[in-house]
Motif scaffolding. Structure first.
Motif, PDB file in Angstrom:
ATOM      1  N   MET A 108      12.470  -3.403   7.273  1.00 30.70           N
ATOM      2  CA  MET A 108      11.861  -3.510   6.091  1.00 30.70           C
ATOM      3  C   MET A 108      10.250  -3.985   6.575  1.00 30.70           C
ATOM      4  N   PHE A 109      10.233  -4.835   7.147  1.00 29.24           N
ATOM      5  CA  PHE A 109       8.757  -5.450   7.105  1.00 29.24           C
ATOM      6  C   PHE A 109       8.081  -4.579   8.214  1.00 29.24           C
ATOM      7  N   THR A 110       8.605  -3.966   9.080  1.00 33.13           N
ATOM      8  CA  THR A 110       7.635  -3.186   9.937  1.00 33.13           C
ATOM      9  C   THR A 110       7.385  -1.752   9.189  1.00 33.13           C
ATOM     10  N   LEU A 111       8.053  -1.175   8.171  1.00 31.29           N
ATOM     11  CA  LEU A 111       7.741  -0.025   7.543  1.00 31.29           C
ATOM     12  C   LEU A 111       6.575  -0.679   6.439  1.00 31.29           C
ATOM     13  N   LEU A 112       6.693  -1.911   6.085  1.00 28.47           N
ATOM     14  CA  LEU A 112       5.613  -2.244   5.226  1.00 28.47           C
ATOM     15  C   LEU A 112       4.244  -2.559   5.952  1.00 28.47           C
ATOM     16  N   ILE A 113       4.335  -3.085   7.165  1.00 27.50           N
ATOM     17  CA  ILE A 113       3.036  -3.105   7.900  1.00 27.50           C
ATOM     18  C   ILE A 113       2.579  -1.993   8.426  1.00 27.50           C
ATOM     19  N   ILE A 114       3.463  -0.614   8.566  1.00 26.22           N
ATOM     20  CA  ILE A 114       2.920   0.653   8.783  1.00 26.22           C
ATOM     21  C   ILE A 114       2.356   1.151   7.519  1.00 26.22           C
ATOM     22  N   LEU A 115       2.695   1.167   6.415  1.00 28.68           N
ATOM     23  CA  LEU A 115       2.361   1.631   5.419  1.00 28.68           C
ATOM     24  C   LEU A 115       0.977   1.001   4.833  1.00 28.68           C
ATOM     25  N   VAL A 116       0.871  -0.318   4.868  1.00 28.67           N
ATOM     26  CA  VAL A 116      -0.439  -1.008   4.628  1.00 28.67           C
ATOM     27  C   VAL A 116      -1.575  -0.444   5.726  1.00 28.67           C
ATOM     28  N   SER A 117      -0.951  -0.436   6.890  1.00 24.45           N
ATOM     29  CA  SER A 117      -2.002  -0.165   7.981  1.00 24.45           C
ATOM     30  C   SER A 117      -2.455   1.420   7.906  1.00 24.45           C
ATOM     31  N   LEU A 118      -1.660   2.308   7.421  1.00 21.18           N
ATOM     32  CA  LEU A 118      -2.057   3.673   6.978  1.00 21.18           C
ATOM     33  C   LEU A 118      -3.082   3.680   5.794  1.00 21.18           C
ATOM     34  N   GLN A 119      -2.787   2.902   4.926  1.00 19.60           N
ATOM     35  CA  GLN A 119      -3.824   2.755   3.877  1.00 19.60           C
ATOM     36  C   GLN A 119      -5.103   2.422   4.443  1.00 19.60           C
ATOM     37  N   VAL A 120      -5.074   1.231   5.101  1.00 20.08           N
ATOM     38  CA  VAL A 120      -6.514   0.687   5.560  1.00 20.08           C
ATOM     39  C   VAL A 120      -7.174   1.779   6.461  1.00 20.08           C
ATOM     40  N   VAL A 121      -6.265   2.307   7.448  1.00 19.89           N
ATOM     41  CA  VAL A 121      -7.168   3.414   8.241  1.00 19.89           C
ATOM     42  C   VAL A 121      -7.666   4.645   7.358  1.00 19.89           C
ATOM     43  N   LEU A 122      -6.801   5.036   6.430  1.00 17.00           N
ATOM     44  CA  LEU A 122      -7.058   6.368   5.730  1.00 17.00           C
ATOM     45  C   LEU A 122      -8.464   5.890   4.845  1.00 17.00           C
ATOM     46  N   ARG A 123      -8.669   4.609   4.284  1.00 17.02           N
ATOM     47  CA  ARG A 123      -9.711   4.191   3.388  1.00 17.02           C
ATOM     48  C   ARG A 123     -10.751   3.778   4.273  1.00 17.02           C
ATOM     49  N   THR A 124     -10.560   3.181   5.450  1.00  9.43           N
ATOM     50  CA  THR A 124     -11.794   2.810   6.404  1.00  9.43           C
ATOM     51  C   THR A 124     -12.454   3.730   6.963  1.00  9.43           C
ATOM     52  N   PHE A 125     -11.834   4.986   7.362  1.00 12.32           N
ATOM     53  CA  PHE A 125     -12.351   6.035   8.097  1.00 12.32           C
ATOM     54  C   PHE A 125     -12.618   7.369   7.222  1.00 12.32           C
ATOM     55  N   ASN A 126     -12.374   7.110   5.950  1.00 18.22           N
ATOM     56  CA  ASN A 126     -12.530   8.229   4.954  1.00 18.22           C
ATOM     57  C   ASN A 126     -11.867   9.283   5.182  1.00 18.22           C
ATOM     58  N   ILE A 127     -10.752   9.370   5.714  1.00 18.48           N
ATOM     59  CA  ILE A 127      -9.941  10.578   5.987  1.00 18.48           C
ATOM     60  C   ILE A 127      -9.436  11.317   4.849  1.00 18.48           C
ATOM     61  N   PRO A 128      -9.725  12.439   4.669  1.00 13.50           N
ATOM     62  CA  PRO A 128      -9.289  13.170   3.391  1.00 13.50           C
ATOM     63  C   PRO A 128      -7.859  13.609   3.280  1.00 13.50           C
ATOM     64  N   ILE A 129      -7.054  12.592   3.224  1.00  9.74           N
ATOM     65  CA  ILE A 129      -5.510  12.784   3.397  1.00  9.74           C
ATOM     66  C   ILE A 129      -5.257  11.906   1.940  1.00  9.74           C
ATOM     67  N   THR A 130      -4.360  12.575   1.147  1.00  8.54           N
ATOM     68  CA  THR A 130      -3.945  11.780  -0.206  1.00  8.54           C
ATOM     69  C   THR A 130      -2.444  11.434   0.064  1.00  8.54           C
ATOM     70  N   ALA A 131      -2.644   9.828   0.228  1.00  4.36           N
ATOM     71  CA  ALA A 131      -0.910   9.118   0.527  1.00  4.36           C
ATOM     72  C   ALA A 131      -0.953   8.060  -0.679  1.00  4.36           C
ATOM     73  N   THR A 132      -1.074   8.606  -1.896  1.00  8.83           N
ATOM     74  CA  THR A 132      -0.867   7.624  -3.114  1.00  8.83           C
ATOM     75  C   THR A 132       0.311   7.171  -3.059  1.00  8.83           C
ATOM     76  N   TRP A 133       1.368   7.784  -2.456  1.00 10.32           N
ATOM     77  CA  TRP A 133       2.643   7.016  -2.385  1.00 10.32           C
ATOM     78  C   TRP A 133       3.017   5.808  -1.805  1.00 10.32           C
ATOM     79  N   THR A 134       1.877   5.688  -0.570  1.00  5.27           N
ATOM     80  CA  THR A 134       2.043   4.425   0.281  1.00  5.27           C
ATOM     81  C   THR A 134       1.865   3.137  -0.517  1.00  5.27           C
ATOM     82  N   GLU A 135       1.099   3.044  -1.597  1.00  4.98           N
ATOM     83  CA  GLU A 135       0.746   1.599  -2.238  1.00  4.98           C
ATOM     84  C   GLU A 135       2.042   1.372  -3.051  1.00  4.98           C
ATOM     85  N   PRO A 136       2.615   2.205  -3.778  1.00  3.52           N
ATOM     86  CA  PRO A 136       3.896   1.716  -4.536  1.00  3.52           C
ATOM     87  C   PRO A 136       4.978   1.632  -3.658  1.00  3.52           C
TER      88      PRO A 136
END
Length: 156
Positions: free
Chosen positions: A1-29
């Motif tokens: 569960m913790f590993t999945l949480l880290i992966i999802l948060v890391s994905l959010q950071v990478v997508l926002r930091t590098f301005n990647i045009p992928i919509t992953a709004t489901w990762t935050e909730p």
């Protein structure tokens, strides 16, 4: 569960930091709900390690050297926690049933409030199991004998 949480948060950071045009709004909730449910599994781990609600100052300073009194305090503390846990389990059970058919949460169409409450309920269930083990250990300390032997194979 913790590993999945880290992966999802890391994905959010990478997508926002590098301005990647992928919509992953489901990762935050999903990350938020994993964090909430994971907190209750963490409480169960604290109970397993006998690190949850304890009156260590009273036990170590006031009751120092008084093993029987310490055991009685441990029993009262664990029983208090168990009362809280039983009430929480009952209310979470009702919330799980009533929230099972709710609409989508946070844009995640397959997740309902009932699913979230079920995860929390499982965390509290584990906490109850570990607190019962702590209660048996405190009773064994008070009585000075192994009371769980009659429940295990080979006990008389």
């Amino acid at each position: 569960m913790f590993t999945l949480l880290i992966i999802l948060v890391s994905l959010q950071v990478v997508l926002r930091t590098f301005n990647i045009p992928i919509t992953a709004t489901w990762t935050e909730p999903i990350a938020r709900y994993l964090f909430i449910v994971g907190t209750y599994f963490g409480a169960a781990v604290a109970s397993r390690n006998n690190e949850h609600v304890r009156l260590t100052l009273v036990r170590q300073k006031v009751l120092a050297g008084r093993k029987r009194a310490q055991s009685v305090l441990d029993i009262v503390t664990v029983l208090s926690v168990l009362v809280f846990v039983v009430v929480a389990i009952w209310t979470l059970y009702l919330a799980t049933i009533h929230g099972w058919d709710t609409k989508a949460l946070g844009g995640v169409t397959t997740l309902t409030a009932g699913h979230i409450y079920l995860g929390i309920l499982l965390g509290f269930g584990l906490m109850a199991v570990f607190e019962i083990q702590n209660l048996l250990a405190a009773l064994e300390n008070l009585l000075g004998r192994d009371i769980t032997a009659r429940f295990t194979r080979g006990g008389k």
